[in-house]
Enzyme design. Structure first.
Site, PDB file in Angstrom:
ATOM      1  N   ARG A  15     123.017  20.665  76.441  1.00 38.33           N
ATOM      2  CA  ARG A  15     123.542  19.597  78.412  1.00 38.33           C
ATOM      3  C   ARG A  15     121.940  19.107  78.574  1.00 38.33           C
ATOM      4  O   ARG A  15     122.025  17.993  78.469  1.00 38.33           O
ATOM      5  CB  ARG A  15     123.458  20.570  79.335  1.00 38.33           C
ATOM      6  CG  ARG A  15     124.055  20.465  81.016  1.00 38.33           C
ATOM      7  CD  ARG A  15     122.912  19.298  81.849  1.00 38.33           C
ATOM      8  NE  ARG A  15     122.257  20.243  81.849  1.00 38.33           N
ATOM      9  CZ  ARG A  15     121.190  19.764  83.035  1.00 38.33           C
ATOM     10  NH1 ARG A  15     120.880  18.686  82.749  1.00 38.33           N
ATOM     11  NH2 ARG A  15     120.304  20.512  83.222  1.00 38.33           N
ATOM     12  N   ASP A  16     120.550  19.121  79.258  1.00 37.24           N
ATOM     13  CA  ASP A  16     119.732  18.690  79.135  1.00 37.24           C
ATOM     14  C   ASP A  16     118.877  17.939  78.098  1.00 37.24           C
ATOM     15  O   ASP A  16     118.646  17.210  78.046  1.00 37.24           O
ATOM     16  CB  ASP A  16     118.469  19.777  80.483  1.00 37.24           C
ATOM     17  CG  ASP A  16     117.607  18.253  81.129  1.00 37.24           C
ATOM     18  OD1 ASP A  16     117.882  18.074  81.269  1.00 37.24           O
ATOM     19  OD2 ASP A  16     116.776  19.662  82.397  1.00 37.24           O
ATOM     20  N   HIS A 207     112.355  25.722  85.711  1.00 35.36           N
ATOM     21  CA  HIS A 207     112.774  24.839  84.966  1.00 35.36           C
ATOM     22  C   HIS A 207     111.483  23.492  84.782  1.00 35.36           C
ATOM     23  O   HIS A 207     111.775  23.036  85.703  1.00 35.36           O
ATOM     24  CB  HIS A 207     113.958  24.256  85.955  1.00 35.36           C
ATOM     25  CG  HIS A 207     114.376  22.735  85.140  1.00 35.36           C
ATOM     26  ND1 HIS A 207     115.824  23.382  84.705  1.00 35.36           N
ATOM     27  CD2 HIS A 207     114.175  21.605  84.885  1.00 35.36           C
ATOM     28  CE1 HIS A 207     116.649  22.028  84.023  1.00 35.36           C
ATOM     29  NE2 HIS A 207     115.057  21.422  83.528  1.00 35.36           N
ATOM     30  N   HIS A 209     109.673  20.265  82.582  1.00 34.43           N
ATOM     31  CA  HIS A 209     110.052  19.348  81.484  1.00 34.43           C
ATOM     32  C   HIS A 209     108.490  19.320  81.551  1.00 34.43           C
ATOM     33  O   HIS A 209     107.620  19.771  82.445  1.00 34.43           O
ATOM     34  CB  HIS A 209     110.486  18.102  82.200  1.00 34.43           C
ATOM     35  CG  HIS A 209     111.973  18.271  82.851  1.00 34.43           C
ATOM     36  ND1 HIS A 209     112.576  17.774  81.438  1.00 34.43           N
ATOM     37  CD2 HIS A 209     112.569  18.718  83.022  1.00 34.43           C
ATOM     38  CE1 HIS A 209     114.104  18.017  81.780  1.00 34.43           C
ATOM     39  NE2 HIS A 209     113.789  18.567  82.668  1.00 34.43           N
ATOM     40  N   CYS A 240     115.524  13.331  81.514  1.00 35.05           N
ATOM     41  CA  CYS A 240     116.717  13.419  83.042  1.00 35.05           C
ATOM     42  C   CYS A 240     117.272  11.514  83.116  1.00 35.05           C
ATOM     43  O   CYS A 240     115.972  10.638  83.324  1.00 35.05           O
ATOM     44  CB  CYS A 240     116.596  13.681  83.982  1.00 35.05           C
ATOM     45  SG  CYS A 240     117.986  12.389  85.587  1.00 35.05           S
ATOM     46  N   ASN A 249     112.538  19.102  78.312  1.00 36.62           N
ATOM     47  CA  ASN A 249     111.996  20.155  79.031  1.00 36.62           C
ATOM     48  C   ASN A 249     110.949  21.244  77.694  1.00 36.62           C
ATOM     49  O   ASN A 249     111.181  20.655  76.531  1.00 36.62           O
ATOM     50  CB  ASN A 249     113.416  21.746  78.730  1.00 36.62           C
ATOM     51  CG  ASN A 249     114.314  21.465  79.497  1.00 36.62           C
ATOM     52  OD1 ASN A 249     115.309  20.416  79.090  1.00 36.62           O
ATOM     53  ND2 ASN A 249     114.214  21.445  80.903  1.00 36.62           N
TER      54      ASN A 249
HETATM   55  P1  HMG Z   1     129.160   8.883  92.864  1.00 24.75           P
HETATM   56  O1  HMG Z   1     129.753   7.261  92.114  1.00 24.75           O
HETATM   57  O2  HMG Z   1     128.787   8.362  94.349  1.00 24.75           O
HETATM   58  O3  HMG Z   1     131.006   9.654  92.973  1.00 24.75           O
HETATM   59  O4  HMG Z   1     128.924   9.708  92.528  1.00 24.75           O
HETATM   60  P2  HMG Z   1     132.541   9.232  93.491  1.00 24.75           P
HETATM   61  O5  HMG Z   1     133.029   9.847  94.437  1.00 24.75           O
HETATM   62  O6  HMG Z   1     132.574   7.774  94.397  1.00 24.75           O
HETATM   63  O7  HMG Z   1     132.924   8.582  91.989  1.00 24.75           O
HETATM   64  C1  HMG Z   1     133.116   7.353  91.397  1.00 24.75           C
HETATM   65  C2  HMG Z   1     133.764   7.591  89.697  1.00 24.75           C
HETATM   66  O8  HMG Z   1     133.336   9.035  89.398  1.00 24.75           O
HETATM   67  C3  HMG Z   1     135.443   7.833  89.966  1.00 24.75           C
HETATM   68  O9  HMG Z   1     135.882   7.604  89.007  1.00 24.75           O
HETATM   69  C4  HMG Z   1     135.492   9.111  89.741  1.00 24.75           C
HETATM   70  O10 HMG Z   1     137.132   9.951  89.889  1.00 24.75           O
HETATM   71  C5  HMG Z   1     134.173   9.855  89.144  1.00 24.75           C
HETATM   72  P3  HMG Z   1     136.412   6.247  88.992  1.00 24.75           P
HETATM   73  O11 HMG Z   1     137.535   5.911  90.608  1.00 24.75           O
HETATM   74  O12 HMG Z   1     135.736   5.083  89.859  1.00 24.75           O
HETATM   75  O13 HMG Z   1     137.305   5.748  87.926  1.00 24.75           O
HETATM   76  N1  HMG Z   1     133.609  11.537  89.146  1.00 24.75           N
HETATM   77  C6  HMG Z   1     133.935  12.297  88.144  1.00 24.75           C
HETATM   78  N2  HMG Z   1     134.374  12.342  87.149  1.00 24.75           N
HETATM   79  C7  HMG Z   1     133.815  13.342  86.068  1.00 24.75           C
HETATM   80  N3  HMG Z   1     133.572  14.157  86.688  1.00 24.75           N
HETATM   81  C8  HMG Z   1     133.395  14.784  87.663  1.00 24.75           C
HETATM   82  C9  HMG Z   1     133.346  13.240  88.858  1.00 24.75           C
HETATM   83  N4  HMG Z   1     133.165  12.848  89.909  1.00 24.75           N
HETATM   84  C10 HMG Z   1     133.339  11.723  90.682  1.00 24.75           C
HETATM   85  N5  HMG Z   1     132.580  15.133  88.608  1.00 24.75           N
HETATM   86  C11 HMG Z   1     128.697  11.707  91.243  1.00 24.75           C
HETATM   87  C12 HMG Z   1     128.341  10.569  92.399  1.00 24.75           C
HETATM   88  C13 HMG Z   1     127.318  13.569  91.987  1.00 24.75           C
HETATM   89  C14 HMG Z   1     129.408  11.849  90.540  1.00 24.75           C
HETATM   90  C15 HMG Z   1     127.569  11.024  90.586  1.00 24.75           C
HETATM   91  O14 HMG Z   1     126.207  10.809  91.200  1.00 24.75           O
HETATM   92  C16 HMG Z   1     127.140  12.105  88.877  1.00 24.75           C
HETATM   93  O15 HMG Z   1     127.876  12.483  88.565  1.00 24.75           O
HETATM   94  N6  HMG Z   1     126.447  12.495  89.220  1.00 24.75           N
HETATM   95  C17 HMG Z   1     125.764  13.162  88.388  1.00 24.75           C
HETATM   96  C18 HMG Z   1     123.703  12.667  87.720  1.00 24.75           C
HETATM   97  C19 HMG Z   1     123.695  13.474  86.601  1.00 24.75           C
HETATM   98  O16 HMG Z   1     124.850  14.579  86.128  1.00 24.75           O
HETATM   99  N7  HMG Z   1     122.197  13.909  86.097  1.00 24.75           N
HETATM  100  C20 HMG Z   1     121.612  14.589  85.264  1.00 24.75           C
HETATM  101  C21 HMG Z   1     121.754  16.109  85.431  1.00 24.75           C
HETATM  102  S1  HMG Z   1     121.037  16.624  86.474  1.00 24.75           S
HETATM  103  C22 HMG Z   1     119.139  17.163  85.970  1.00 24.75           C
HETATM  104  O17 HMG Z   1     118.831  16.871  84.988  1.00 24.75           O
HETATM  105  C23 HMG Z   1     118.449  17.962  86.602  1.00 24.75           C
HETATM  106  C24 HMG Z   1     118.291  18.937  86.109  1.00 24.75           C
HETATM  107  O18 HMG Z   1     117.906  19.367  84.982  1.00 24.75           O
HETATM  108  C25 HMG Z   1     116.716  19.381  86.812  1.00 24.75           C
HETATM  109  C26 HMG Z   1     115.581  19.118  86.720  1.00 24.75           C
HETATM  110  O19 HMG Z   1     115.031  19.064  85.780  1.00 24.75           O
HETATM  111  O20 HMG Z   1     114.863  18.255  87.267  1.00 24.75           O
HETATM  112  C27 HMG Z   1     119.245  19.832  86.750  1.00 24.75           C
HETATM  113 MG    MG Z   2     116.313  18.846  83.856  1.00 20.80          MG
END
Ligand code: HMG
Ligand code: MG
Length: 312
Positions: A15-16, A207, A209, A240, A249
């Site tokens: 994933r990450d 966690h 990086h 990220c 990581n």
């Molecule tokens: P948004 O644009 O504000 O949300 O995104 P929305 O509700 O307006 O939805 C926009 C579109 O996305 C819509 O589709 C939804 O249906 C769709 P459209 O009508 O435009 O065709 N949608 C989805 N589709 C599939 N699965 C879903 C989903 N939700 C909405 N779950 C949202 C808000 C949170 C969805 C967006 O910002 C997002 O998906 N963000 C994810 C970002 C991400 O994955 N970042 C990386 C992971 S975090 C990380 O790496 C950190 C970590 O490792 C720890 C660290 O190191 O810090 C964990």
């Molecule tokens: Mg991370």
């Protein structure tokens, strides 16, 4: 404080590690990666994300990956779920654990999940309630606990505040994430001590990086204050998409080498992880970022050449 003798490693490479890859990694490769990690003995593998494919296109095939992996009883296959849409897809895919991911920095919360910290907690509430109802394990991840790419310093009190809110949501485990790898050991201990006053220390994880090369030191510092769960990514894959310049990581191979060298137990086969690191690095055409991986692969190749020369 005595150092924990058993350390749980959560492998986050699928994933990450892969989420930031520009070229789509075929589902076949993702499935093979998770299967090899399963065989290496991990008890927790973060395998996919159910997020918006517009935000993170690389994770769009999460359902296919989860359907095709070979699961081992006793291993938890976790996925990221930012909202109910993600949660429903995760449950349909048979995820054992869902991860709600927030931040200790307002600026990062907006960039990563398009809402404030308070709004994110409100969005997580139904996810948390549904996870409890369905009997699915719930983990909370707190980005930018040691610093933020947009806001800089993040006060310890901000991390503690999100830990409290995630505890109230019913999280079974909480990750203290150094998204951009800026933390150093003394600060890491300060944060870990502060959050462990709010949440059971044996259910807190680090966690880290490795952007600034501090991750192993930060793991050792965390062990010294009693943290026994760490996230790592095979071959040091990753970054990220919303933290530019952040590298992967800490490499799993490097963490295992250090822990096993200290006489601590993980239940994971280091040599198998090194081979998996070689597999995924070649499959996605990236240099292997694990120092231990590179060292052992060179050692094995040299020994094989010497063996072949002796046979001539
Ligand atoms: P948004 O644009 O504000 O949300 O995104 P929305 O509700 O307006 O939805 C926009 C579109 O996305 C819509 O589709 C939804 O249906 C769709 P459209 O009508 O435009 O065709 N949608 C989805 N589709 C599939 N699965 C879903 C989903 N939700 C909405 N779950 C949202 C808000 C949170 C969805 C967006 O910002 C997002 O998906 N963000 C994810 C970002 C991400 O994955 N970042 C990386 C992971 S975090 C990380 O790496 C950190 C970590 O490792 C720890 C660290 O190191 O810090 C964990
Ligand atoms: Mg991370």
């Amino acid at each position: 404080m005595t150092i924990p003798q058993y350390v749980k490693i959560v492998e986050v490479g699928p994933r990450d590690g892969l989420q930031n890859e520009k070229a789509m990694v075929p589902a076949d490769v993702k499935v093979a990666l998770v299967n090899q990690l399963t065989d290496a003995g991990f008890v927790n593998i973060e395998s996919a994300s159910f997020v918006s494919p517009k935000w993170v296109p690389q994770m769009a095939d999460g359902a296919e990956v989860m359907a095709r992996i070979t699961r081992r009883p006793g291993t938890l296959y976790s996925v990221l779920t930012p909202n109910m849409k993600g949660f429903e897809a995760a449950v349909a895919a048979g995820a054992d654990e869902v991860v709600i991911f927030g931040a200790a920095s307002e600026a990062f919360s907006q960039k990563n999940i398009n809402c404030s910290i308070a709004e994110s907690i409100a969005r997580f509430e139904p996810v948390a309630a549904a996870a409890k109802e369905a009997g699915v394990r719930l983990r909370g991840s707190i980005s930018c606990s040691l610093g933020c790419p947009y806001q800089g310093e993040v006060p310890v009190s901000a991390v503690v505040d999100v830990v409290r809110r995630m505890r109230e949501l019913g999280c079974d485990e909480i990750d203290i994430a150094d998204t951009i790898g800026v933390g150093t050991p003394t600060r890491v201990q300060e944060v870990m001590r502060a959050v462990s006053a709010e949440f059971a220390i044996d259910r807190l994880s680090g966690h880290f990086h490795d952007t600034y090369g501090q991750a192993l030191s930060n793991i050792l510092a965390s062990l010294e204050v009693g943290i026994a769960i760490f996230h790592a990514s095979v071959a040091g894959l990753g970054g990220c998409p919303y933290a530019k310049g952040a590298t992967g990581n800490v490499a799993t191979e490097d963490v295992l080498y250090m822990l096993h060298g200290m006489g601590l137990h993980t239940g994971i086969d280091l040599e198998a992880v090194v081979r998996t690191g070689d597999f995924i690095s070649q499959a996605i055409g990236r240099p292997n970022s694990s120092r231990v991986g590179k060292a052992l692969l060179t050692k094995w190749a040299t020994a094989a050449e010497a063996g072949a020369a002796t046979c001539v």
